[in-house]
Design a protein around this motif. Structure first.
Motif, mmCIF file in Angstrom:
data_model
loop_
_atom_site.group_PDB
_atom_site.id
_atom_site.type_symbol
_atom_site.label_atom_id
_atom_site.label_comp_id
_atom_site.label_asym_id
_atom_site.label_seq_id
_atom_site.Cartn_x
_atom_site.Cartn_y
_atom_site.Cartn_z
ATOM 1 N N THR A 178 -9.813 0.639 -1.386
ATOM 2 C CA THR A 178 -9.360 1.333 -0.174
ATOM 3 C C THR A 178 -8.795 0.345 0.827
ATOM 4 O O THR A 178 -7.763 0.606 1.459
ATOM 5 C CB THR A 178 -10.525 2.116 0.455
ATOM 6 O OG1 THR A 178 -11.073 3.018 -0.521
ATOM 7 C CG2 THR A 178 -10.069 2.908 1.661
ATOM 8 N N TRP A 179 -9.469 -0.795 0.981
ATOM 9 C CA TRP A 179 -9.014 -1.838 1.908
ATOM 10 C C TRP A 179 -7.634 -2.359 1.511
ATOM 11 O O TRP A 179 -6.715 -2.427 2.337
ATOM 12 C CB TRP A 179 -10.017 -2.979 1.929
ATOM 13 C CG TRP A 179 -9.552 -4.233 2.613
ATOM 14 C CD1 TRP A 179 -9.149 -5.390 2.005
ATOM 15 C CD2 TRP A 179 -9.422 -4.450 4.023
ATOM 16 N NE1 TRP A 179 -8.785 -6.317 2.952
ATOM 17 C CE2 TRP A 179 -8.947 -5.774 4.203
ATOM 18 C CE3 TRP A 179 -9.676 -3.667 5.151
ATOM 19 C CZ2 TRP A 179 -8.704 -6.324 5.453
ATOM 20 C CZ3 TRP A 179 -9.437 -4.217 6.417
ATOM 21 C CH2 TRP A 179 -8.957 -5.530 6.555
ATOM 22 N N LEU A 180 -7.461 -2.704 0.249
ATOM 23 C CA LEU A 180 -6.194 -3.258 -0.209
ATOM 24 C C LEU A 180 -5.074 -2.213 -0.166
ATOM 25 O O LEU A 180 -3.923 -2.535 0.144
ATOM 26 C CB LEU A 180 -6.348 -3.815 -1.621
ATOM 27 C CG LEU A 180 -7.237 -5.062 -1.736
ATOM 28 C CD1 LEU A 180 -7.452 -5.442 -3.202
ATOM 29 C CD2 LEU A 180 -6.647 -6.232 -0.966
ATOM 30 N N ALA A 181 -5.417 -0.973 -0.472
ATOM 31 C CA ALA A 181 -4.406 0.090 -0.432
ATOM 32 C C ALA A 181 -3.871 0.265 0.986
ATOM 33 O O ALA A 181 -2.673 0.480 1.193
ATOM 34 C CB ALA A 181 -5.000 1.400 -0.938
ATOM 35 N N TRP A 182 -4.759 0.158 1.962
ATOM 36 C CA TRP A 182 -4.323 0.285 3.356
ATOM 37 C C TRP A 182 -3.549 -0.952 3.809
ATOM 38 O O TRP A 182 -2.461 -0.844 4.384
ATOM 39 C CB TRP A 182 -5.525 0.507 4.268
ATOM 40 C CG TRP A 182 -5.212 0.293 5.723
ATOM 41 C CD1 TRP A 182 -5.692 -0.685 6.542
ATOM 42 C CD2 TRP A 182 -4.319 1.072 6.535
ATOM 43 N NE1 TRP A 182 -5.162 -0.577 7.805
ATOM 44 C CE2 TRP A 182 -4.301 0.497 7.835
ATOM 45 C CE3 TRP A 182 -3.509 2.184 6.293
ATOM 46 C CZ2 TRP A 182 -3.533 0.993 8.874
ATOM 47 C CZ3 TRP A 182 -2.740 2.688 7.339
ATOM 48 C CH2 TRP A 182 -2.754 2.098 8.606
ATOM 49 N N MET A 183 -4.083 -2.133 3.545
ATOM 50 C CA MET A 183 -3.481 -3.363 4.051
ATOM 51 C C MET A 183 -2.159 -3.693 3.359
ATOM 52 O O MET A 183 -1.247 -4.250 3.980
ATOM 53 C CB MET A 183 -4.452 -4.534 3.893
ATOM 54 C CG MET A 183 -5.755 -4.376 4.660
ATOM 55 S SD MET A 183 -5.526 -4.243 6.456
ATOM 56 C CE MET A 183 -5.295 -5.962 6.896
ATOM 57 N N LEU A 184 -2.039 -3.361 2.062
ATOM 58 C CA LEU A 184 -0.849 -3.746 1.307
ATOM 59 C C LEU A 184 0.170 -2.615 1.172
ATOM 60 O O LEU A 184 1.369 -2.867 1.087
ATOM 61 C CB LEU A 184 -1.252 -4.218 -0.096
ATOM 62 C CG LEU A 184 -2.208 -5.417 -0.166
ATOM 63 C CD1 LEU A 184 -2.583 -5.705 -1.609
ATOM 64 C CD2 LEU A 184 -1.606 -6.647 0.497
ATOM 65 N N GLU A 185 -0.322 -1.372 1.152
ATOM 66 C CA GLU A 185 0.574 -0.249 0.881
ATOM 67 C C GLU A 185 0.634 0.773 2.013
ATOM 68 O O GLU A 185 1.455 1.690 1.982
ATOM 69 C CB GLU A 185 0.137 0.461 -0.405
ATOM 70 C CG GLU A 185 0.063 -0.457 -1.623
ATOM 71 C CD GLU A 185 -0.587 0.219 -2.809
ATOM 72 O OE1 GLU A 185 -0.362 1.442 -2.982
ATOM 73 O OE2 GLU A 185 -1.331 -0.457 -3.548
ATOM 74 N N GLY A 186 -0.251 0.622 2.993
ATOM 75 C CA GLY A 186 -0.252 1.562 4.109
ATOM 76 C C GLY A 186 -0.862 2.915 3.792
ATOM 77 O O GLY A 186 -0.620 3.893 4.521
ATOM 78 N N LYS A 187 -1.649 3.013 2.726
ATOM 79 C CA LYS A 187 -2.311 4.268 2.387
ATOM 80 C C LYS A 187 -3.517 4.468 3.294
ATOM 81 O O LYS A 187 -4.478 3.694 3.255
ATOM 82 C CB LYS A 187 -2.751 4.263 0.920
ATOM 83 C CG LYS A 187 -1.585 4.269 -0.062
ATOM 84 C CD LYS A 187 -2.079 4.334 -1.495
ATOM 85 C CE LYS A 187 -0.911 4.353 -2.473
ATOM 86 N NZ LYS A 187 -1.377 4.402 -3.889
ATOM 87 N N VAL A 188 -3.475 5.522 4.098
ATOM 88 C CA VAL A 188 -4.513 5.754 5.100
ATOM 89 C C VAL A 188 -5.851 6.029 4.417
ATOM 90 O O VAL A 188 -5.930 6.881 3.509
ATOM 91 C CB VAL A 188 -4.137 6.942 6.010
ATOM 92 C CG1 VAL A 188 -5.240 7.203 7.032
ATOM 93 C CG2 VAL A 188 -2.811 6.652 6.723
ATOM 94 N N PRO A 189 -6.916 5.339 4.821
ATOM 95 C CA PRO A 189 -8.237 5.564 4.213
ATOM 96 C C PRO A 189 -8.710 6.992 4.477
ATOM 97 O O PRO A 189 -8.507 7.515 5.577
ATOM 98 C CB PRO A 189 -9.142 4.552 4.929
ATOM 99 C CG PRO A 189 -8.212 3.576 5.553
ATOM 100 C CD PRO A 189 -6.941 4.292 5.840
ATOM 101 N N PRO A 190 -9.335 7.644 3.493
ATOM 102 C CA PRO A 190 -9.855 8.997 3.708
ATOM 103 C C PRO A 190 -10.969 8.964 4.758
ATOM 104 O O PRO A 190 -11.757 8.021 4.809
ATOM 105 C CB PRO A 190 -10.393 9.391 2.335
ATOM 106 C CG PRO A 190 -10.657 8.098 1.635
ATOM 107 C CD PRO A 190 -9.621 7.145 2.136
#
Length: 258
Positions: A178-190
């Motif tokens: 979740t951390w990497l998805a947000w920091m690298l791809e901008g995917k908002v954490p649920p």
């Protein structure tokens, strides 16, 4: 020959006497500084240490990890950086860095999000805010570093929804993903549903104790601290230097909480 021996003995005795005199004077100065500052500045936090600086007549007054300076009587108190003009370095900054050095082995790693590349043999710790642009850039550069384990301490200091994002990331099923998805791809954490205990308050308290005032703050295994983002090449160089400098039994005395 006897006169030479006498002369040598006399010089030794004089040197010892001078040393004792200077030591006594330093103790007297410290006592005067403590007495006057406490009496005249009743709201001053407890003084932990008073020591001489390389500047004649100027003393360092340490209060926790805060550094101020005084004359030998405590009549004058001043704050700022003491600069060595010969080396162009801040003695104040060097002293604070020493006081706030962090023993990597003493980091509360249970309070960190963990991910690794390759073998994960090399280690690094990062204090980061999920809304910090420099942290995102640093996270991108970390992906280029091989055989590393990264411990990320969530430190929501930027305000806005940083605390909520940090909680959502920590409480997700897969924190690292979740951390990497947000920091690298901008995917908002649920958004987290229900109650979830987080280490965020402990991280904030740790940052106050060790004067971690911004993000990213990078800690290497030899205790080296780097404030701000650095590139992959610099990360690699520091990992090598830290590995060479790290010795078994490294210990660091935590700063006073006063």
């Amino acid at each position: 020959m006897s006169s030479f021996l006498f002369s040598r003995a006399a010089r030794t005795a004089a040197a010892l006497a001078l040393g004792a005199l200077l030591s006594h004077a330093a103790v007297a100065d410290e006592a005067a500084i403590r007495k006057n500052l406490v009496e005249r500045l009743p709201n001053l936090p407890p003084i932990d240490e008073v020591t001489k600086t390389p500047v004649p007549g100027v003393y360092e007054v340490r209060i926790g990890t805060e550094i101020v300076y005084s004359d030998e009587t405590g009549n004058y108190l001043f704050q700022g950086n003491l600069i060595d003009t010969k080396t162009r370095t801040s003695l104040t900054e060097a002293r604070i860095n020493k006081l706030t050095a962090i023993d990597f082995a003493q980091l509360p790693l249970k309070d960190a999000i963990v991910w690794k590349n390759g073998t994960g043999a090399r280690k690094i710790a990062v204090f980061a805010d999920p809304n910090c642009g420099y942290c995102k850039k640093f996270e991108q550069d970390l992906q280029k570093v091989k055989n590393i384990t990264v411990y990320t301490f969530l430190l929501p200091v930027l305000g806005g929804d940083s605390p909520q994002k940090s909680e959502n990331i920590w409480c997700s099923k897969d924190q690292a993903k979740t951390w990497l998805a947000w920091m690298l791809e901008g995917k908002v954490p649920p958004r987290v549903m229900g109650q979830c205990a987080t280490p965020i308050e402990r991280n904030l308290e740790f940052s106050r104790k060790y004067r971690i005032n911004g993000t990213p703050a990078i800690i290497f295994t030899d205790g080296t601290r780097i404030p701000g983002a650095i590139g992959a090449e610099q990360i690699e160089k520091q990992l090598i230097a830290s590995a060479a400098a790290t010795k078994p039994g490294l210990t660091t005395t935590p700063p006073s909480s006063n």
